[in-house]
Write an enzyme that holds these catalytic residues in place. Structure first.
Site, PDB file in Angstrom:
ATOM      1  N   VAL A 128       0.832  -1.200   0.000  1.00 19.50           N
ATOM      2  CA  VAL A 128       0.000   0.000   0.000  1.00 19.50           C
ATOM      3  C   VAL A 128       0.868   1.253   0.000  1.00 19.50           C
ATOM      4  O   VAL A 128       1.875   1.314   0.701  1.00 19.50           O
ATOM      5  CB  VAL A 128      -0.994   0.016   1.182  1.00 19.50           C
ATOM      6  CG1 VAL A 128      -0.280   0.064   2.519  1.00 19.50           C
ATOM      7  CG2 VAL A 128      -1.992   1.149   1.069  1.00 19.50           C
ATOM      8  N   LYS A 129       0.484   2.196  -0.827  1.00 20.56           N
ATOM      9  CA  LYS A 129       1.117   3.517  -0.829  1.00 20.56           C
ATOM     10  C   LYS A 129       0.233   4.406   0.044  1.00 20.56           C
ATOM     11  O   LYS A 129      -0.929   4.646  -0.283  1.00 20.56           O
ATOM     12  CB  LYS A 129       1.189   4.084  -2.241  1.00 20.56           C
ATOM     13  CG  LYS A 129       1.753   5.495  -2.306  1.00 20.56           C
ATOM     14  CD  LYS A 129       1.703   6.010  -3.728  1.00 20.56           C
ATOM     15  CE  LYS A 129       2.102   7.478  -3.790  1.00 20.56           C
ATOM     16  NZ  LYS A 129       1.838   8.029  -5.134  1.00 20.56           N
ATOM     17  N   ILE A 130       0.789   4.860   1.150  1.00 20.50           N
ATOM     18  CA  ILE A 130       0.034   5.703   2.065  1.00 20.50           C
ATOM     19  C   ILE A 130       0.135   7.156   1.621  1.00 20.50           C
ATOM     20  O   ILE A 130       1.235   7.700   1.515  1.00 20.50           O
ATOM     21  CB  ILE A 130       0.539   5.541   3.521  1.00 20.50           C
ATOM     22  CG1 ILE A 130       0.257   4.139   4.012  1.00 20.50           C
ATOM     23  CG2 ILE A 130      -0.107   6.578   4.434  1.00 20.50           C
ATOM     24  CD1 ILE A 130      -1.209   3.778   4.088  1.00 20.50           C
TER      25      ILE A 130
END
Length: 149
Positions: free
Chosen positions: A96-98
């Site tokens: 996941v890219k936050i």
């Protein structure tokens, strides 16, 4: 020359991560991925519609690529965590890219909310790649929180 990059225990040979937000047509995505050699493709979860296969952007990401949802649209850590959990539950994997953006005018990331979200998600087994403004102390906090890169 073999110079792999290892993130979250996964070896990738291309350092190019491809975003899907600016394509004029989703059908271009597979050709661009192939031509570029990208192995990681980011997509905003709000653009994924599993009930409408023809326009579900995730269906255009070639098999074998790492699908990395991003938390675009999150305004705080709690929203980012919720989006990441939904993405994993929808079958998008644990990368996941936050992105936590609280500033609507300049669209600058909120580093502190990003650290909070990273800590929660890393503890839950996510491979977290945060998007932050450059700040050495925040980078150190992200390492301590469990960011993968």
């Amino acid at each position: 020359m073999h110079d792999p990059l290892v993130i979250g225990g996964r070896e990738i040979t291309s350092r190019l991560f491809l975003g899907t937000g600016k394509f004029a047509n989703n059908s271009l995505i597979p050709r661009v991925v192939e031509a570029s050699g990208a192995q990681v493709v980011t997509v905003a979860l709000r653009r994924v519609d599993p009930d409408f296969e023809e326009e579900n952007i995730a269906s255009f990401v070639p098999r074998g690529c790492i699908l990395m949802p991003n938390t675009s649209g999150a305004r705080n850590a709690a929203e980012a965590v919720r989006i990441a959990r939904l993405a994993r539950a929808a079958g998008c994997g644990n990368w996941v890219k936050i992105e936590v953006i609280t500033d609507n005018r300049y669209l600058l990331p909120d580093n502190y909310e990003t650290v909070k979200a990273t800590e929660i998600l890393a503890a839950e087994g996510f491979v977290v790649l945060p998007y932050v403004s450059p700040d050495l102390m925040v980078a150190r906090a992200l390492v301590e929180a469990g960011a993968a890169a």
